[in-house]
Design a protein around this motif. Sequence first.
Motif, PDB file in Angstrom:
ATOM      1  N   LEU A  61       0.827  -1.204   0.000  1.00 39.51           N
ATOM      2  CA  LEU A  61       0.000   0.000   0.000  1.00 39.51           C
ATOM      3  C   LEU A  61       0.862   1.255   0.000  1.00 39.51           C
ATOM      4  N   SER A  62       0.535   2.188  -0.895  1.00 35.26           N
ATOM      5  CA  SER A  62       1.212   3.479  -0.916  1.00 35.26           C
ATOM      6  C   SER A  62       0.707   4.330   0.246  1.00 35.26           C
ATOM      7  N   PRO A  63       1.395   5.423   0.577  1.00 35.85           N
ATOM      8  CA  PRO A  63       0.895   6.301   1.642  1.00 35.85           C
ATOM      9  C   PRO A  63      -0.531   6.782   1.402  1.00 35.85           C
ATOM     10  N   THR A  64      -0.845   7.106   0.145  1.00 36.64           N
ATOM     11  CA  THR A  64      -2.201   7.550  -0.166  1.00 36.64           C
ATOM     12  C   THR A  64      -3.184   6.386  -0.179  1.00 36.64           C
ATOM     13  N   GLY A  65      -2.719   5.191  -0.515  1.00 35.27           N
ATOM     14  CA  GLY A  65      -3.590   4.029  -0.617  1.00 35.27           C
ATOM     15  C   GLY A  65      -3.964   3.388   0.702  1.00 35.27           C
ATOM     16  N   ASP A  95      21.538  18.539  12.834  1.00 32.32           N
ATOM     17  CA  ASP A  95      21.974  17.732  13.980  1.00 32.32           C
ATOM     18  C   ASP A  95      21.066  16.534  14.249  1.00 32.32           C
ATOM     19  N   ILE A  96      20.105  16.276  13.358  1.00 36.73           N
ATOM     20  CA  ILE A  96      19.238  15.109  13.487  1.00 36.73           C
ATOM     21  C   ILE A  96      19.419  14.272  12.226  1.00 36.73           C
ATOM     22  N   GLY A  97      20.343  13.326  12.283  1.00 30.31           N
ATOM     23  CA  GLY A  97      20.696  12.567  11.104  1.00 30.31           C
ATOM     24  C   GLY A  97      20.057  11.208  11.032  1.00 30.31           C
ATOM     25  N   PRO A  98      20.338  10.463   9.992  1.00 21.94           N
ATOM     26  CA  PRO A  98      19.798   9.107   9.835  1.00 21.94           C
ATOM     27  C   PRO A  98      20.089   8.244  11.051  1.00 21.94           C
ATOM     28  N   GLY A  99      19.080   7.491  11.479  1.00 23.12           N
ATOM     29  CA  GLY A  99      19.214   6.629  12.648  1.00 23.12           C
ATOM     30  C   GLY A  99      18.663   7.215  13.922  1.00 23.12           C
ATOM     31  N   VAL A 100      18.382   8.527  13.922  1.00 24.90           N
ATOM     32  CA  VAL A 100      17.804   9.177  15.098  1.00 24.90           C
ATOM     33  C   VAL A 100      16.280   9.088  15.029  1.00 24.90           C
ATOM     34  N   PHE A 101      15.646   8.865  16.168  1.00 24.78           N
ATOM     35  CA  PHE A 101      14.184   8.846  16.253  1.00 24.78           C
ATOM     36  C   PHE A 101      13.709  10.191  16.813  1.00 24.78           C
ATOM     37  N   VAL A 102      12.722  10.775  16.177  1.00 28.28           N
ATOM     38  CA  VAL A 102      12.170  12.052  16.614  1.00 28.28           C
ATOM     39  C   VAL A 102      10.765  11.815  17.169  1.00 28.28           C
ATOM     40  N   LEU A 103      10.551  12.187  18.427  1.00 27.82           N
ATOM     41  CA  LEU A 103       9.241  12.052  19.062  1.00 27.82           C
ATOM     42  C   LEU A 103       8.522  13.381  18.885  1.00 27.82           C
ATOM     43  N   ILE A 104       7.871  13.531  17.744  1.00 29.31           N
ATOM     44  CA  ILE A 104       7.329  14.831  17.366  1.00 29.31           C
ATOM     45  C   ILE A 104       6.138  15.216  18.253  1.00 29.31           C
ATOM     46  N   ASP A 105       5.855  16.519  18.283  1.00 33.16           N
ATOM     47  CA  ASP A 105       4.709  16.988  19.061  1.00 33.16           C
ATOM     48  C   ASP A 105       3.764  17.882  18.265  1.00 33.16           C
ATOM     49  N   GLN A 106       4.068  18.112  16.966  1.00 32.20           N
ATOM     50  CA  GLN A 106       3.186  18.916  16.126  1.00 32.20           C
ATOM     51  C   GLN A 106       3.169  18.365  14.706  1.00 32.20           C
ATOM     52  N   PHE A 107       2.124  18.737  13.970  1.00 25.84           N
ATOM     53  CA  PHE A 107       1.979  18.308  12.584  1.00 25.84           C
ATOM     54  C   PHE A 107       1.660  19.502  11.687  1.00 25.84           C
ATOM     55  N   ILE A 108       2.114  19.421  10.439  1.00 26.79           N
ATOM     56  CA  ILE A 108       1.690  20.316   9.371  1.00 26.79           C
ATOM     57  C   ILE A 108       1.149  19.408   8.274  1.00 26.79           C
ATOM     58  N   ASP A 109      -0.151  19.457   8.068  1.00 27.42           N
ATOM     59  CA  ASP A 109      -0.815  18.522   7.157  1.00 27.42           C
ATOM     60  C   ASP A 109      -0.866  19.099   5.746  1.00 27.42           C
ATOM     61  N   ARG A 110      -0.149  18.465   4.817  1.00 29.90           N
ATOM     62  CA  ARG A 110      -0.138  18.894   3.416  1.00 29.90           C
ATOM     63  C   ARG A 110      -0.762  17.837   2.507  1.00 29.90           C
ATOM     64  N   THR A 111      -1.510  16.903   3.086  1.00 30.00           N
ATOM     65  CA  THR A 111      -2.179  15.886   2.273  1.00 30.00           C
ATOM     66  C   THR A 111      -3.470  16.476   1.691  1.00 30.00           C
ATOM     67  N   PHE A 112      -3.951  15.891   0.601  1.00 31.95           N
ATOM     68  CA  PHE A 112      -5.146  16.428  -0.037  1.00 31.95           C
ATOM     69  C   PHE A 112      -5.997  15.368  -0.731  1.00 31.95           C
ATOM     70  N   ARG A 113      -5.602  14.088  -0.663  1.00 34.59           N
ATOM     71  CA  ARG A 113      -6.354  13.041  -1.358  1.00 34.59           C
ATOM     72  C   ARG A 113      -6.906  11.987  -0.404  1.00 34.59           C
ATOM     73  N   ARG A 114      -6.936  12.264   0.891  1.00 32.52           N
ATOM     74  CA  ARG A 114      -7.265  11.234   1.870  1.00 32.52           C
ATOM     75  C   ARG A 114      -8.436  11.656   2.753  1.00 32.52           C
ATOM     76  N   GLY A 163       2.930  12.748  -1.279  1.00 37.34           N
ATOM     77  CA  GLY A 163       3.707  11.708  -1.943  1.00 37.34           C
ATOM     78  C   GLY A 163       2.992  11.251  -3.215  1.00 37.34           C
ATOM     79  N   SER A 164       3.394  10.177  -3.802  1.00 37.47           N
ATOM     80  CA  SER A 164       4.435   9.299  -3.286  1.00 37.47           C
ATOM     81  C   SER A 164       5.837   9.704  -3.727  1.00 37.47           C
ATOM     82  N   GLN A 165       5.949  10.766  -4.515  1.00 39.76           N
ATOM     83  CA  GLN A 165       7.257  11.285  -4.854  1.00 39.76           C
ATOM     84  C   GLN A 165       7.878  11.966  -3.625  1.00 39.76           C
TER      85      GLN A 165
END
Length: 293
Positions: A61-65, A95-114, A163-165
Motif C-alpha cells: 500500500l502506498s501512503p495515499t492508498g 543535527d538530526i541525522g539518519p538513525g535518530v528517532f524524533v518524538l514529534i509533538d506537532q503536525f503540518i498537514d499537506r495531504t489532499f487526497r485522503r 507523496g508518493s514522490q
Amino acid sequence: MNKAVLGVIGGSGVYDLPELEDATELDVESPWGEPSAPLRRGRIGDTTVVFLPRHGIGHRLSPTGVNYRANVDALKRAGVTDLVSFSACGSYKADIGPGVFVLIDQFIDRTFRRPSSFFGDGCVAHVPFSDPVAPKLVARIAQAATSAAVPHVLGGAYVCMEGSQFSTRAESLAYKAMGASVVGMTNMPEAKLAREAEISYASVCMVTDFDAWRPQETGVEVPQVLAVMRQNSEKARRLVTELAKGFPEFHEVCPIGSDRALEGAIVTPPQSRDPALVAMLGAIAGRVLPEVR
C-alpha cells in the motif's frame, strides 16, 4: 478505569513484531473498509499489544492508498487505548541525522487526497487538535528509548506530504524555513482519526535521510533509505519491548483529553443525524452516541 492495550502501527521497515508472545491473528471487520492487514494481538511481558503494519504485508500500500479510517477503527475495536505510530522520515535539522528517532509533538498537514475524518454530512464533529500527541505516552516512549539505547530527540514538527514522490528542493527548503523538523507521508490523517477515536496517540519518526534541502547532496534515493530502514527497524523493536515492559496495567488519563476528545464535539443534534453514518460510528463514538450504545 480501562485496561491498557498498547497499539503499534509499523511503518516502512517495521512489518512485524517478533517479540509478541502468544500472538493470534485478528480479522477485524470495519464499516470503513479493509484495514491494511489482519491485526496481531499478543503480549510483551504483562502488556497486551496489538500490531498492524501500515503498508500491509509485503508493503503493498502506498501512503495515499492506506485506508487510515479502517485501520484506526479496527484498532479501536480491538480495544487499543494507547497507539504508537512508527514511520520513516526525512530530517530538516543538521543535527538530526539518519538513525535518530524524533518524538514529534506537532503536525503540518499537506495531504489532499485522503479522507480525514470519521464524521461528515449527517453527523458533524469538531475535535480539539491543538496538541496532537498524548504527553504521558510520549514521556513513556522517551524513557523506553533511553533504556533501549535508541538515539532520540524530544519534540518537533512533522510535515505530512501527499507523496508518493519525494520533495522538490524548493519544497524541502520551504518546510525547513517554516521550522519543521521532519517530513513524511503517513502520519496524516492517522493522528486526526486517532483523536476522533479517543485513542491516545504518539508518533515515533525514524530518520532515514536529510530530504533535499542540502545542495551538496543528490537528494533522497531509495537504496540509501532502505539501508537505514533496516537498522531503524531493529531499534524500533527494542523500543517497543522496553515500552511494553514498563507500561501501566490501566490506561492513564490523558492530561490534554485525547481520550475524551468527543465530549462536546458533536454539533449535529440527535434528530438531525444520519442513521447510516451513526451506525458506522459505533466503535469510534459509541461512548457519546446513545443511539449506538
